[in-house]
Design a protein around this motif. Structure first.
Motif, PDB file in Angstrom:
ATOM      1  N   GLN A  44      -3.613   3.649  32.895  1.00  0.00           N
ATOM      2  CA  GLN A  44      -3.729   4.486  34.093  1.00  0.00           C
ATOM      3  C   GLN A  44      -4.956   5.393  34.018  1.00  0.00           C
ATOM      4  O   GLN A  44      -5.685   5.547  34.993  1.00  0.00           O
ATOM      5  N   TRP A  45      -5.180   5.989  32.840  1.00  0.00           N
ATOM      6  CA  TRP A  45      -6.349   6.857  32.693  1.00  0.00           C
ATOM      7  C   TRP A  45      -7.639   6.045  32.747  1.00  0.00           C
ATOM      8  O   TRP A  45      -8.653   6.516  33.251  1.00  0.00           O
ATOM      9  N   LYS A  46      -7.616   4.829  32.250  1.00  0.00           N
ATOM     10  CA  LYS A  46      -8.802   3.971  32.359  1.00  0.00           C
ATOM     11  C   LYS A  46      -9.121   3.700  33.823  1.00  0.00           C
ATOM     12  O   LYS A  46     -10.287   3.701  34.219  1.00  0.00           O
ATOM     13  N   ALA A  47      -8.110   3.492  34.624  1.00  0.00           N
ATOM     14  CA  ALA A  47      -8.325   3.270  36.063  1.00  0.00           C
ATOM     15  C   ALA A  47      -8.938   4.500  36.711  1.00  0.00           C
ATOM     16  O   ALA A  47      -9.867   4.391  37.521  1.00  0.00           O
ATOM     17  N   VAL A  48      -8.459   5.680  36.336  1.00  0.00           N
ATOM     18  CA  VAL A  48      -9.022   6.930  36.863  1.00  0.00           C
ATOM     19  C   VAL A  48     -10.486   7.044  36.426  1.00  0.00           C
ATOM     20  O   VAL A  48     -11.368   7.331  37.241  1.00  0.00           O
ATOM     21  N   GLY A  49     -10.743   6.822  35.151  1.00  0.00           N
ATOM     22  CA  GLY A  49     -12.111   6.913  34.632  1.00  0.00           C
ATOM     23  C   GLY A  49     -13.054   5.939  35.316  1.00  0.00           C
ATOM     24  O   GLY A  49     -14.203   6.283  35.611  1.00  0.00           O
ATOM     25  N   ASN A  50     -12.579   4.740  35.601  1.00  0.00           N
ATOM     26  CA  ASN A  50     -13.409   3.752  36.293  1.00  0.00           C
ATOM     27  C   ASN A  50     -13.764   4.201  37.702  1.00  0.00           C
ATOM     28  O   ASN A  50     -14.856   3.907  38.187  1.00  0.00           O
ATOM     29  N   ARG A  51     -12.847   4.902  38.362  1.00  0.00           N
ATOM     30  CA  ARG A  51     -13.134   5.397  39.714  1.00  0.00           C
ATOM     31  C   ARG A  51     -14.121   6.551  39.694  1.00  0.00           C
ATOM     32  O   ARG A  51     -14.903   6.714  40.624  1.00  0.00           O
ATOM     33  N   LEU A  52     -14.082   7.352  38.642  1.00  0.00           N
ATOM     34  CA  LEU A  52     -14.882   8.573  38.611  1.00  0.00           C
ATOM     35  C   LEU A  52     -16.264   8.419  38.001  1.00  0.00           C
ATOM     36  O   LEU A  52     -17.167   9.186  38.335  1.00  0.00           O
ATOM     37  N   ALA A  53     -16.456   7.469  37.106  1.00  0.00           N
ATOM     38  CA  ALA A  53     -17.730   7.386  36.383  1.00  0.00           C
ATOM     39  C   ALA A  53     -18.005   5.961  35.932  1.00  0.00           C
ATOM     40  O   ALA A  53     -17.101   5.137  35.853  1.00  0.00           O
ATOM     41  N   ASP A  54     -19.269   5.719  35.630  1.00  0.00           N
ATOM     42  CA  ASP A  54     -19.697   4.429  35.091  1.00  0.00           C
ATOM     43  C   ASP A  54     -19.799   4.575  33.580  1.00  0.00           C
ATOM     44  O   ASP A  54     -20.827   4.998  33.056  1.00  0.00           O
ATOM     45  N   LEU A  55     -18.709   4.254  32.889  1.00  0.00           N
ATOM     46  CA  LEU A  55     -18.638   4.428  31.444  1.00  0.00           C
ATOM     47  C   LEU A  55     -18.646   3.073  30.753  1.00  0.00           C
ATOM     48  O   LEU A  55     -18.153   2.087  31.300  1.00  0.00           O
ATOM     49  N   SER A  56     -19.158   3.046  29.528  1.00  0.00           N
ATOM     50  CA  SER A  56     -19.043   1.828  28.726  1.00  0.00           C
ATOM     51  C   SER A  56     -17.568   1.626  28.416  1.00  0.00           C
ATOM     52  O   SER A  56     -16.759   2.560  28.488  1.00  0.00           O
ATOM     53  N   SER A  57     -17.189   0.428  28.057  1.00  0.00           N
ATOM     54  CA  SER A  57     -15.773   0.172  27.760  1.00  0.00           C
ATOM     55  C   SER A  57     -15.292   1.000  26.575  1.00  0.00           C
ATOM     56  O   SER A  57     -14.163   1.479  26.565  1.00  0.00           O
TER      57      SER A  57
END
Length: 93
Positions: A44-57
């Motif tokens: 769930q937090w990964k989904a939030v992070g994907n919406r908010l920023a362009d982060l490496s895996s």
């Protein structure tokens, strides 16, 4: 000669066990070939992070696990993944 044969038998047994474990994983839950199966809260937090920023895996994973572990960081987790990464001493963003 006996040691070589024993070593080969051990490697073959380990390989068969690993293959069996891979085949038992559910790709619908854990991704391609069942790899990288994270707990639901981390996903769930990964989904939030994907919406908010362009982060490496790797950074996305660090962010998600930190948000699960540090509930007192919730506001930053919900709004600013870069701030969370900075708290973890991860730079580059």
């Amino acid at each position: 000669m006996f040691l070589v044969a024993s070593s080969e038998a051990i490697v073959l047994a380990q390989s068969a066990a690993t293959q069996s474990q891979i085949q038992k994983r559910d790709p619908n839950v854990c991704g391609a070939a069942g790899a990288a199966c994270d707990p639901a809260e981390v996903q769930q937090w990964k989904a939030v992070g994907n919406r908010l920023a362009d982060l490496s895996s790797a950074d996305l994973s660090q962010y998600a696990y930190a948000c699960v572990e540090h509930r007192d960081w919730r506001q930053e987790c919900e709004t600013d993944p870069i701030a969370v990464l900075k708290r973890l001493d991860i730079d580059g963003y």
